[in-house]
Design a protein around this motif. Structure first.
Motif, short mmCIF file in Angstrom:
data_model
loop_
_atom_site.label_atom_id
_atom_site.label_comp_id
_atom_site.label_asym_id
_atom_site.label_seq_id
_atom_site.Cartn_x
_atom_site.Cartn_y
_atom_site.Cartn_z
N SER A 87 -21.83 -57.66 31.09
CA SER A 87 -21.09 -58.62 29.78
C SER A 87 -21.14 -59.51 30.72
O SER A 87 -21.60 -60.72 30.07
N ALA A 128 -22.64 -53.17 22.92
CA ALA A 128 -22.66 -54.67 23.28
C ALA A 128 -24.43 -55.20 22.19
O ALA A 128 -24.37 -56.37 21.74
N SER A 148 -22.92 -61.16 22.29
CA SER A 148 -22.72 -61.97 24.03
C SER A 148 -24.48 -62.14 24.39
O SER A 148 -25.91 -61.21 23.69
N TYR A 150 -25.94 -60.33 27.01
CA TYR A 150 -25.83 -59.54 27.79
C TYR A 150 -25.86 -58.78 26.27
O TYR A 150 -27.71 -58.10 26.51
#
Lengths: 329, 329
Positions: A87, A128, A148, A150
């Motif tokens: 991430s 995430a 994010s 990621y």
């Protein structure tokens, strides 16, 4: 049958390899368990083990089609796609994250599609993919809203796997992993790296920095249980998955304060005192956008189980990585 | 300022172009309305209009980077990305759908990112991102679970736009359009094509085939309201969008039987009798996976409004496309 692990030199890849070799067999494309005759470990660096004649170590860029075409053939009955840019790094290097987390995942699916033998393909995804205004407990029906790159890339790969599976190109499944703790080894560029570091470093006599506040809540899974889930996840019958190939794995929901308390209880005050608190806004922002708890009834129904408590996770780390003893310093 | 419409030769692109030219201005990158000095209509075929000196007709493949690099410069303050391969065709030709619905969308975002001027970028998405076991009313928090390649590709493009917007590469927004009805012109390869055909063909004296049962429930928006929403959507202040750039547009929830009843009421029994019922399993499967109703409070708060009833939609079609009169046959 052949099995391919991408990210095979990584920590989870290595542990998965050892466990697969110990079991010796895995469900193939026909749903029957078959002996594993070859275990291909692909990574950007050479995997250092396991030392076993069934292991074939391959070094290559997973985002290059020729690499995957060389390693996936019609005997490759199961693929564990673990390779990823973590991430923090995907946030820092946008193009690299897109290339590995999204493009390479698609390429892998495309090479399987071209082969036409419908292998079992397991992708790992992450907490995430969630973010924004989340309910207290995340349900399977909760919308993804990654905060994010990621998370966005993982969510994109999930969508692709689901569509390739729906069309019959692969027998795919995605397991969304809680944050893995306690990882052995060095800190990495994942925003969640501290979730292992604040336990691992103190236990091995090193200082650790905690970049988030003690009230930050995490959703954690031990490496041991993660590996069990990966293998069980690969073997789930596709009919049991229904209209979604994605499963949220069970975790333990704890605050960082509770993690430190568990460490203190298992290893003593002197060990817990090795944690230094130093807020890092970038990490807090990423980690704070992740859900800390989700409904695991689907995972449980599918036979996927997590840890009983964070204390168990700490003890499992001591057993698996420290030979059952806390080093004295 | 310049405005770019991809899919500019299409039905929505053409209507949007006419409306933008009539208004003459649009909010630019600074949030202020500015005169539209150039309106670029990009498509794989040459747009036939509108005849206006501000219009620049461009023919090109939107999945080629050089085409987008030629047409997007730092004066391009707003982009409407409407170009798409429709649902039925994306299901039949997987690679074409991926190339246009996913890859070209990403390319467009990437070219904007390289330019660095953070233009307003509006993507249109669709009910088809939803599927599987849906609640009766779809909420903004309902998970996407596309059951078609078109839906998966649109959902993937949504994720990318959200991440590119979060990172500040574009000032992006996605509007999920209900099924547009009544479209003028010919039937197309969209699974939802019948939702216009069963109204349009009977009104113009032609027979129409309905491939789904009368109890099938649809979520519909008229072209007129769709265009209003596209322009208002482009002009929403990004701060108002919060942590998600995606908005579900308001529709009218009706069964096919109710649509036919509305047609009968507006145009008479002889017109409604021109519909022939002939089930098509492929269409029923795709359309049946879409939600027929969603919570529109977010759209309403953002100033985006739909139609009052399906009868209004039928009357709007007669006004806009048939000169206000039902042809006699």
């Amino acid at each position: 049958m052949k099995v391919l692990i991408t990210g095979g030199a990584g920590f989870l890849g290595q542990r998965l390899a050892r466990e697969l070799l110990a079991r010796g067999e895995l469900k193939g494309t026909d749903g029957q368990r078959q002996p594993i005759t070859e275990l291909v470990l692909l990574d950007v660096v050479a995997a250092q083990g396991p030392n076993d004649e069934r292991v074939r170590v391959e070094v290559g860029d997973i985002a290059e089609r020729s690499v995957l075409e060389r390693l996936i053939d019609d005997k490759t009955a199961a693929i564990f796609h673990l390779a990823a840019i973590v991430s923090g790094q995907a946030e820092a290097d946008f193009e690299l994250g897109m290339r590995i987390n999204l493009d390479a995942s698609r390429l892998l699916l495309d090479v399987c599609r071209a082969r036409g033998h419908r292998p079992r393909v397991l992708f790992t995804s992450s907490v995430a993919v969630y973010g924004g205004d989340l309910p207290d407990v995340v349900l399977d029906e909760t919308a993804l809203n990654p905060q994010s790159s990621y998370g966005a890339q993982k969510a994109g790969a999930e969508l692709l796997l689901n569509d390739y599976a729906r069309r019959g190109f692969v027998d795919g499944r995605v397991l969304r992993l809680p944050t893995i703790s306690v990882r052995p080894g060095k800190p990495n560029a994942a925003a969640s790296s501290f979730a292992s570091g604040i336990i691992r470093e103190p236990l091995t006599g090193e200082p650790a920095v905690c970049p988030v506040s003690g009230s930050t809540r995490l959703w954690l899974l031990s490496p041991r249980k993660a590996i069990e889930c990966l293998i069980a996840g690969s073997e789930i019958d596709s009919a049991a998955l229904g209209k979604s190939r994605t499963v949220n794995l069970p975790g333990v929901s704890v605050t960082v304060d509770e993690m430190v308390a568990a460490l203190r209880e298992v290893a003593g005050e002197a060990v817990a005192a090795r944690i230094e608190w130093k807020a890092d806004e970038r990490v807090e922002k990423i980690v704070g956008s992740w859900p800390a708890r989700w409904d695991v009834s689907r995972a449980t129904q599918l036979g996927l189980h997590g840890d009983a408590s964070f204390k168990d996770i700490v003890r499992a780390f001591i057993d698996d990585e420290l030979g059952g003893k806390i080093p004295q310093h």
